[in-house]
Motif scaffolding. Structure first.
Motif, short mmCIF file in Angstrom:
data_model
loop_
_atom_site.label_atom_id
_atom_site.label_comp_id
_atom_site.label_asym_id
_atom_site.label_seq_id
_atom_site.Cartn_x
_atom_site.Cartn_y
_atom_site.Cartn_z
N ARG A 264 0.83 -1.20 0.00
CA ARG A 264 0.00 0.00 0.00
C ARG A 264 0.87 1.26 0.00
O ARG A 264 0.56 2.23 -0.70
N ASN B 280 -15.04 7.58 0.40
CA ASN B 280 -15.19 6.67 1.53
C ASN B 280 -16.64 6.47 1.97
O ASN B 280 -16.89 5.67 2.88
N GLU C 283 -7.52 6.57 -3.74
CA GLU C 283 -8.68 6.35 -2.86
C GLU C 283 -8.24 6.23 -1.41
O GLU C 283 -8.41 5.20 -0.75
N PRO C 284 -7.66 7.32 -0.86
CA PRO C 284 -7.16 7.25 0.52
C PRO C 284 -8.30 7.05 1.52
O PRO C 284 -9.39 7.60 1.33
N THR C 285 -8.03 6.28 2.57
CA THR C 285 -8.96 6.24 3.70
C THR C 285 -8.84 7.58 4.43
O THR C 285 -7.90 8.35 4.20
N GLU D 259 -5.48 7.66 6.05
CA GLU D 259 -4.37 7.95 5.13
C GLU D 259 -4.33 9.43 4.76
O GLU D 259 -3.27 10.03 4.64
#
Lengths: 296, 296
Positions: free
Chosen positions: A32, A96, B52-54, B57
């Motif tokens: 990641r 998200n 697509e970061p959380t 992140e």
């Protein structure tokens, strides 16, 4: 490592600049981290190649980032403001929180949420400074099929009529002004009294405010009330209700407005109804349901 | 502005996020600012959509930028280090210094240049701490047709044999150690004595060093001598000569190495030649010409 086992890296050149940088990521880096770093480098180099900055423009970018960092303190997060005004915070939130069409959409949390409030009775007036136009909010928390969700907890907060949250004006506003926490009843209903929200500027005395000025943008958020709705077994909703007549509704500086979150605010001229609420006439009324998506 | 003349902006959605942000740039913003800002937003949103970061992140990115900003001071520029190790500094340099094939290529300036030295005689030994393997550098400054450029000024600087520039070790190294300024003679020639350069780490005790660690990268720069060559009527060259046997030649952490800048270092075992230079045998010798592009 000796010469025969040592990895050979490509030298840097303009055409293959991102590849040269990403080739250096070590073999044991977690996947990641590799994915994120290599995407950042690719998009960053693509931006530089499109912009072709002069040395002076590059240095201006370095200085902007440095000044933004220096503005950050325990009580001010200028990089989050930057993320907000560039639409990045909303984009990360959207990515998200992809939900079925009928579920209530999320929007930005913002920096002014205060956790740990005790529960107030339904109907409580959260406005403690007496400023602004009175408003009553009636809501229902339901699932996607429309069935009521009882026992949901609902956090509510907003600015006062001067455009400040209580935590921005400690010692000026009454403590806990325009904040409340409620629970939904057996029908999923909750309600409270407050004042009509108004627009306000994000803190614009730093590098991000200067940047907005250079881009011909104002710093104002469209008028809104914040909500967090939590219920066991459902995805938590972090959202707003927006006032439909706010002059900044279509140009919220952090891009928080979604069509489905614009409230139907009714201007009520009914002395009896006002009296029952402890209001004077006219007052504002909004009804907005919150539809929660079950956890997967 | 009233409702009829006020511009209507598209609301933000995931699919058209960058367009929604860029639509807000004001009508009177200067064209270059608009060009830069809209390209930054497009590439930034493209990166976020790919990654697509959380939320966690995204917050890690905010904290990294904040910590990088907090590391910056009058004597430390962590964002320039970040630009360097991501290959951005070299890319900006490459974009701004595209030259004919035969002209000497630029590379990174680095933070340790000291301006305003007085001119030294050709042949001066710039090593004042007596550490390291002796080196003699012979050079010629010429134009693209090979004609000598006399009266060019040449700034030279490098680390000592411990891997530090004098300005990093004030009070430890002799003042002005391993720095010199020379002029080319009627044949375009200049020469000086020094020591063989060695590799050294960039400052890696901050967020950028931590990032390199997470990416499985070392912080070392390939061994080099810095040069700035200036002559009236020609484009200034900011460049290095690299030592060909440096273990980090192919993995300079700031991507400064170009094939054409790798010096031909000769190991000379000749007691007479050494004595003439005031060296002991063996010593190192490098010859490297600098080819300047005329100003347009």
């Amino acid at each position: 490592m000796n010469a025969s086992t040592k990895q050979s890296f490509p030298l840097f050149d303009e055409a293959h600049s991102a590849e040269a940088v990403n080739a250096r990521i070590g073999p044991n880096v977690d996947p990641r981290t590799r994915e994120i770093a290599s995407a950042v480098v690719r998009h960053l180099h693509a931006a530089v190649k499109e912009i072709e900055p002069t040395h002076e423009e590059w240095l201006a970018a370095i200085n902007f980032l440095t000044n933004t960092g220096h503005m950050c303190s325990d009580w001010r997060q200028e990089f989050i403001l930057l993320s907000d005004v560039l639409g990045v915070s909303m984009l990360v939130d959207a990515i998200n929180h992809r939900r079925p069409t009928q579920a209530t959409e999320n929007t930005i949390l913002g920096p002014f949420f205060v956790d740990g409030l005790s529960i107030s009775d339904n109907g409580t007036n959260i406005c403690r400074d007496g400023k602004g136009e009175p408003l009553v909010v009636h809501s229902r928390v339901v699932d996607i099929k429309g069935a009521p969700i009882s026992g949901a907890t609902i956090d509510v907060w907003q600015t006062n009529d001067d455009g400040f949250y209580d935590v921005q004006q400690q010692g000026i506003q009454p403590e806990g002004n325009l904040r409340g926490k409620f629970t939904s009843d057996a029908d999923g209903r909750f309600w409270f009294r407050s004042v009509k929200p108004r627009f306000y500027p994000i803190p614009d005395d730093g590098p991000v405010g200067k940047m907005l000025g250079k881009l011909g943008r104002h710093p104002n958020r469209a008028a809104h009330i914040h909500f967090i709705i939590e219920a066991p077994g459902f995805e938590t909703v972090i959202t707003h209700i927006f006032a439909p007549d706010c002059p900044y509704l279509q140009e919220d500086t952090v891009f928080g407005v979604k069509e489905s979150l614009i409230g139907r605010f009714e201007h009520v001229e009914d002395a009896d109804a006002a009296e029952k609420l402890g209001f004077t006439s006219p007052f504002w009324s909004v009804e907005q349901d919150f539809v929660l998506k079950p956890l997967a």
